[in-house]
Scaffold this motif. Structure first.
Motif, PDB file in Angstrom:
ATOM      1  N   ALA A 193       0.855  -1.192   0.000  1.00  0.00           N
ATOM      2  CA  ALA A 193       0.000   0.000   0.000  1.00  0.00           C
ATOM      3  C   ALA A 193       0.887   1.236   0.000  1.00  0.00           C
ATOM      4  CB  ALA A 193      -0.909   0.016   1.232  1.00  0.00           C
ATOM      5  N   PRO A 194       0.494   2.281  -0.727  1.00  0.00           N
ATOM      6  CA  PRO A 194       1.285   3.510  -0.708  1.00  0.00           C
ATOM      7  C   PRO A 194       1.191   4.195   0.648  1.00  0.00           C
ATOM      8  CG  PRO A 194      -0.763   3.873  -1.884  1.00  0.00           C
ATOM      9  CD  PRO A 194      -0.696   2.399  -1.586  1.00  0.00           C
ATOM     10  N   VAL A 195       2.274   4.837   1.055  1.00  0.00           N
ATOM     11  CA  VAL A 195       2.265   5.671   2.254  1.00  0.00           C
ATOM     12  C   VAL A 195       1.733   7.049   1.871  1.00  0.00           C
ATOM     13  CG1 VAL A 195       3.754   6.881   3.907  1.00  0.00           C
ATOM     14  CG2 VAL A 195       4.073   4.439   3.486  1.00  0.00           C
ATOM     15  N   SER A 196       0.824   7.580   2.685  1.00  0.00           N
ATOM     16  CA  SER A 196       0.197   8.874   2.406  1.00  0.00           C
ATOM     17  C   SER A 196       0.492   9.863   3.527  1.00  0.00           C
ATOM     18  CB  SER A 196      -1.332   8.715   2.270  1.00  0.00           C
ATOM     19  OG  SER A 196      -1.672   7.789   1.263  1.00  0.00           O
ATOM     20  N   LEU A 197       0.539  11.134   3.163  1.00  0.00           N
ATOM     21  CA  LEU A 197       0.645  12.217   4.139  1.00  0.00           C
ATOM     22  C   LEU A 197      -0.775  12.625   4.515  1.00  0.00           C
ATOM     23  CD1 LEU A 197       2.066  14.419   5.761  1.00  0.00           C
ATOM     24  CD2 LEU A 197       2.271  15.753   3.644  1.00  0.00           C
ATOM     25  N   VAL A 198      -1.113  12.505   5.800  1.00  0.00           N
ATOM     26  CA  VAL A 198      -2.495  12.649   6.252  1.00  0.00           C
ATOM     27  C   VAL A 198      -2.574  13.662   7.391  1.00  0.00           C
ATOM     28  CG1 VAL A 198      -4.489  11.406   7.186  1.00  0.00           C
ATOM     29  CG2 VAL A 198      -2.956  10.262   5.586  1.00  0.00           C
ATOM     30  N   ALA A 254       5.012  28.201  10.926  1.00  0.00           N
ATOM     31  CA  ALA A 254       4.311  29.201  11.738  1.00  0.00           C
ATOM     32  C   ALA A 254       4.110  28.722  13.177  1.00  0.00           C
ATOM     33  CB  ALA A 254       2.953  29.531  11.103  1.00  0.00           C
ATOM     34  N   ALA A 255       4.126  27.399  13.383  1.00  0.00           N
ATOM     35  CA  ALA A 255       3.899  26.845  14.726  1.00  0.00           C
ATOM     36  C   ALA A 255       5.099  27.018  15.638  1.00  0.00           C
ATOM     37  CB  ALA A 255       3.532  25.368  14.621  1.00  0.00           C
ATOM     38  N   GLY A 256       6.257  27.372  15.091  1.00  0.00           N
ATOM     39  CA  GLY A 256       7.429  27.637  15.918  1.00  0.00           C
ATOM     40  C   GLY A 256       7.889  26.447  16.747  1.00  0.00           C
ATOM     41  N   GLY A 257       7.882  25.257  16.129  1.00  0.00           N
ATOM     42  CA  GLY A 257       8.345  24.069  16.835  1.00  0.00           C
ATOM     43  C   GLY A 257       7.272  23.345  17.608  1.00  0.00           C
ATOM     44  N   ARG A 258       6.057  23.855  17.606  1.00  0.00           N
ATOM     45  CA  ARG A 258       4.952  23.207  18.332  1.00  0.00           C
ATOM     46  C   ARG A 258       4.059  22.426  17.368  1.00  0.00           C
ATOM     47  NH1 ARG A 258       5.213  28.322  20.053  1.00  0.00           N
ATOM     48  NH2 ARG A 258       3.312  28.900  18.925  1.00  0.00           N
ATOM     49  N   PHE A 259       4.671  21.616  16.542  1.00  0.00           N
ATOM     50  CA  PHE A 259       3.949  20.806  15.560  1.00  0.00           C
ATOM     51  C   PHE A 259       4.531  19.408  15.621  1.00  0.00           C
ATOM     52  CE2 PHE A 259       2.353  19.199  11.611  1.00  0.00           C
ATOM     53  CZ  PHE A 259       1.242  19.977  11.292  1.00  0.00           C
ATOM     54  N   SER A 260       3.667  18.394  15.565  1.00  0.00           N
ATOM     55  CA  SER A 260       4.163  17.025  15.705  1.00  0.00           C
ATOM     56  C   SER A 260       3.526  16.082  14.700  1.00  0.00           C
ATOM     57  CB  SER A 260       3.919  16.506  17.130  1.00  0.00           C
ATOM     58  OG  SER A 260       2.549  16.583  17.462  1.00  0.00           O
ATOM     59  N   PHE A 261       4.318  15.101  14.270  1.00  0.00           N
ATOM     60  CA  PHE A 261       3.878  14.009  13.416  1.00  0.00           C
ATOM     61  C   PHE A 261       3.789  12.743  14.267  1.00  0.00           C
ATOM     62  CE2 PHE A 261       4.736  16.828  10.074  1.00  0.00           C
ATOM     63  CZ  PHE A 261       4.441  16.269   8.838  1.00  0.00           C
ATOM     64  N   THR A 295      -3.923  15.263  19.195  1.00  0.00           N
ATOM     65  CA  THR A 295      -2.706  15.233  20.011  1.00  0.00           C
ATOM     66  C   THR A 295      -1.468  15.412  19.142  1.00  0.00           C
ATOM     67  OG1 THR A 295      -3.833  13.720  21.534  1.00  0.00           O
ATOM     68  CG2 THR A 295      -1.432  13.893  21.732  1.00  0.00           C
ATOM     69  N   VAL A 296      -1.475  14.811  17.953  1.00  0.00           N
ATOM     70  CA  VAL A 296      -0.468  15.082  16.925  1.00  0.00           C
ATOM     71  C   VAL A 296      -1.209  15.673  15.732  1.00  0.00           C
ATOM     72  CG1 VAL A 296       1.139  13.288  17.702  1.00  0.00           C
ATOM     73  CG2 VAL A 296      -0.620  12.722  16.002  1.00  0.00           C
ATOM     74  N   GLN A 297      -0.484  16.388  14.872  1.00  0.00           N
ATOM     75  CA  GLN A 297      -1.168  17.160  13.837  1.00  0.00           C
ATOM     76  C   GLN A 297      -1.087  16.559  12.429  1.00  0.00           C
ATOM     77  OE1 GLN A 297       0.996  18.966  16.262  1.00  0.00           O
ATOM     78  NE2 GLN A 297      -0.975  18.812  17.298  1.00  0.00           N
ATOM     79  N   ALA A 298      -0.181  15.627  12.216  1.00  0.00           N
ATOM     80  CA  ALA A 298      -0.028  15.036  10.881  1.00  0.00           C
ATOM     81  C   ALA A 298       0.604  13.660  11.032  1.00  0.00           C
ATOM     82  CB  ALA A 298       0.821  15.925   9.979  1.00  0.00           C
ATOM     83  N   MET A 299       0.619  12.915   9.931  1.00  0.00           N
ATOM     84  CA  MET A 299       1.186  11.573   9.969  1.00  0.00           C
ATOM     85  C   MET A 299       1.365  11.054   8.549  1.00  0.00           C
ATOM     86  SD  MET A 299      -0.360   8.212  11.918  1.00  0.00           S
ATOM     87  CE  MET A 299       0.499   6.634  11.875  1.00  0.00           C
ATOM     88  N   PHE A 300       2.451  10.365   8.322  1.00  0.00           N
ATOM     89  CA  PHE A 300       2.589   9.537   7.132  1.00  0.00           C
ATOM     90  C   PHE A 300       2.110   8.144   7.527  1.00  0.00           C
ATOM     91  CE2 PHE A 300       5.514  12.846   5.788  1.00  0.00           C
ATOM     92  CZ  PHE A 300       5.315  12.895   4.414  1.00  0.00           C
ATOM     93  N   ASP A 301       1.249   7.538   6.716  1.00  0.00           N
ATOM     94  CA  ASP A 301       0.711   6.220   7.055  1.00  0.00           C
ATOM     95  C   ASP A 301       0.233   5.545   5.783  1.00  0.00           C
ATOM     96  OD1 ASP A 301      -0.191   4.261   9.190  1.00  0.00           O
ATOM     97  OD2 ASP A 301      -2.107   4.660   8.212  1.00  0.00           O
ATOM     98  N   SER A 302       0.050   4.230   5.864  1.00  0.00           N
ATOM     99  CA  SER A 302      -0.427   3.494   4.694  1.00  0.00           C
ATOM    100  C   SER A 302      -1.882   3.095   4.852  1.00  0.00           C
ATOM    101  CB  SER A 302       0.456   2.264   4.445  1.00  0.00           C
ATOM    102  OG  SER A 302       0.516   1.444   5.609  1.00  0.00           O
ATOM    103  N   ALA A 318      -6.165  13.080   3.165  1.00  0.00           N
ATOM    104  CA  ALA A 318      -4.885  12.708   2.567  1.00  0.00           C
ATOM    105  C   ALA A 318      -4.427  13.841   1.667  1.00  0.00           C
ATOM    106  CB  ALA A 318      -5.018  11.411   1.780  1.00  0.00           C
ATOM    107  N   LEU A 319      -3.236  14.384   1.943  1.00  0.00           N
ATOM    108  CA  LEU A 319      -2.708  15.490   1.141  1.00  0.00           C
ATOM    109  C   LEU A 319      -1.943  15.001  -0.080  1.00  0.00           C
ATOM    110  CD1 LEU A 319      -1.349  17.906   3.906  1.00  0.00           C
ATOM    111  CD2 LEU A 319      -3.660  17.747   2.941  1.00  0.00           C
ATOM    112  N   ALA A 320      -1.264  13.871   0.044  1.00  0.00           N
ATOM    113  CA  ALA A 320      -0.457  13.347  -1.062  1.00  0.00           C
ATOM    114  C   ALA A 320      -0.038  11.925  -0.745  1.00  0.00           C
ATOM    115  CB  ALA A 320       0.787  14.217  -1.288  1.00  0.00           C
ATOM    116  N   VAL A 321       0.289  11.157  -1.780  1.00  0.00           N
ATOM    117  CA  VAL A 321       0.871   9.828  -1.594  1.00  0.00           C
ATOM    118  C   VAL A 321       2.367   9.924  -1.866  1.00  0.00           C
ATOM    119  CG1 VAL A 321      -1.221   8.520  -2.125  1.00  0.00           C
ATOM    120  CG2 VAL A 321       0.321   9.175  -3.980  1.00  0.00           C
ATOM    121  N   ALA A 322       3.139   9.169  -1.081  1.00  0.00           N
ATOM    122  CA  ALA A 322       4.602   9.250  -1.159  1.00  0.00           C
ATOM    123  C   ALA A 322       5.175   8.207  -2.105  1.00  0.00           C
ATOM    124  CB  ALA A 322       5.203   9.094   0.235  1.00  0.00           C
TER     125      ALA A 322
END
Length: 324
Positions: A124-129, A148-155, A198-205, A219-223
Motif C-alpha cells: 500500500a502507498p504511504v500517504s501524508l495525512v 508558523a507553529a514555531g516548533g509546536r507541531f508534531s507528526f 494530540t499530533v497534527q499530521a502523519m505519514f501512514d499506509s 490525505a494530502l499526497a501519496v509518497a
C-alpha cells in the motif's frame, strides 16, 4: 521505485535443506505467525485474512502472536531464533525488514542470513495525512503551518524506524521544517491521537484510509511515484513539489533460515491461494492496499532490492542511529 543493481542473496531465495526436519510431516501442529507490532495495525489486515482461510488449506490452525517493541526488532529476533520447521513465521514489513537493517547499528538479526522468504503478501502507498479540519490542503501549505507553529507541531509515527517515521524524517530533510516525530507502539495508537488532535499530521499506509474515506482525516499526497489507482484524486508528493519520495508499506512472510523447502512451498501455495481470492482484493481495497503474491524466489529478489534501496536512501538523508 528507482532501479537498483541486484545482488545474489542465497539465504533470501530459498529455505536451506535440513533433513532432520524435512522427514517430519508438515504441518504437524498449529502454525504461529509472529506480528512484530501492536494489534490493530496494518499487519492485521493481511494476518487475519490468512488466519481465517489457511487452516483449511494446510490442515492445521494458524494463529497470530503479537510481539511488539523496538520498531519490530523484538518479533524479528524471536523468529530468527525459532526452530526452522515451518511452524513459526513472521509477518515483516517495510520497517522491520527493509529499513531496520540500515537504520539501527545492530538490530539483532540479518535478513539474508537469518530468514527464508515465504511469500509477499500486500502493498500500500504511504500517504501524508492530516485531520479533516486542518486548513492546509497541500504539503506546501502544511510546511507553512509547521513553520508558523514555531516548533509546536508534531507528526505521529507507528514506531521508530518504521516507514511512517522515516517518511516524516525525509519530509523534514526535504523541507527544512522543524517538527517533532512522536513514536507509538503501533499505527492504531498513532491514528487515534491524530484524530484527537494530540499530533497534527502523519505519514501512514492502511490504518488512516478508512478515516479518510469517512471524512475524519484528509490525505494530502501519496509518497509514491504514481497515484494510487484506489485513490486517484490524491496527488503524489512529486506533483505537490516534493520529489524523491518513493515509500510504500509492503508485507512479507518469512521463516527462519533452514526451514525445509517443502514447508516453504506448502505455505507459499496456501498464502497464494488465499491472496488470489476476490475477498482479498476487496478487503485490502478498503485500506488502499492490494495483494502482492509470488514465489519465495520472487520475494527474495524483491527484498534484495529493498534492502539496497533503503541502505542508500538512509545514508544520503543522514537518517538512522549515529546519523540523525
Amino acid at each position: 521505485m528507482m532501479r537498483l543493481r541486484r545482488r545474489a542473496l542465497p539465504a533470501l531465495t530459498a529455505g536451506l535443506a535440513a533433513p532432520a526436519w524435512a522427514q517430519a510431516p508438515f504441518p504437524s501442529r498449529p502454525v504461529v505467525m509472529i506480528v512484530p507490532g501492536a494489534p490493530g495495525g496494518p499487519t492485521d489486515v493481511v494476518g487475519r485474512l490468512l488466519v481465517q482461510h489457511m487452516p483449511a488449506l494446510i490442515g492445521q490452525p494458524v494463529v497470530l502472536d503479537y510481539r511488539a517493541g523496538a520498531g519490530g526488532q523484538i518479533g524479528m529476533r524471536y523468529v530468527a531464533g525459532a526452530a526452522p520447521d515451518g511452524h513459526t513465521l513472521v509477518i515483516g514489513n517495510t520497517g522491520s525488514v527493509g529499513i531496520n537493517p540500515s537504520y539501527y547499528r545492530n538490530p539483532g538479526y540479518d535478513i539474508a542470513r537469518d530468514f527464508a522468504p515465504v511469500s509477499m503478501l500486500m502493498v500500500a502507498p504511504v500517504s501524508l495525512v492530516v485531520r479533516a479540519d486542518m486548513p492546509a490542503r497541500t504539503p506546501a501549505e502544511l510546511v507553512t503551518r509547521i513553520r508558523a507553529a514555531g516548533g509546536r507541531f508534531s507528526f505521529g509515527s507507528s514506531g521508530t524506524g518504521q516507514s511512517p517515521h522515516v517518511a516524516a524524517e525525509l519530509f523534514r530533510h526535504a523541507t527544512g521544517a522543524e517538527f517533532e516525530v512522536v513514536p507509538y507502539r503501533g499505527s492504531a495508537e498513532a491514528v487515534t491521537d491524530l484524530i484527537a488532535g494530540t499530533v497534527q499530521a502523519m505519514f501512514d499506509s492502511t490504518t488512516t484510509i478508512p478515516h479518510v474515506r469517512q471524512g475524519r482525516l484528509r490525505a494530502l499526497a501519496v509518497a509514491t511515484p504514481e497515484r494510487s489507482p484506489l485513490m486517484p484524486e490524491v496527488p503524489t508528493m512529486a506533483e505537490s513539489g516534493f520529489a524523491g519520495f518513493d515509500i510504500s508499506s509492503w508485507y512479507v512472510a518469512l521463516a527462519p533460515t533452514g526451514t525445509p523447502p517443502e514447508a516453504v512451498a506448502k505455505l507459499n501455495a496456501a498464502m497464494g491461494e488465499v491472496l488470489a481470492r476476490p475477498e482479498a482484493a476487496e478487503r485490502f481495497a478498503v485500506f488502499n492496499a492490494v495483494p502482492m503474491r509470488g514465489s519465495p524466489g520472487d520475494a527474495g529478489a524483491f527484498l534484495g532490492r529493498q534492502l539496497a534501496y533503503w541502505r542508500d536512501v538512509l545514508a544520503r538523508a543522514g537518517i538512522g542511529e549515529g546519523r540523525s
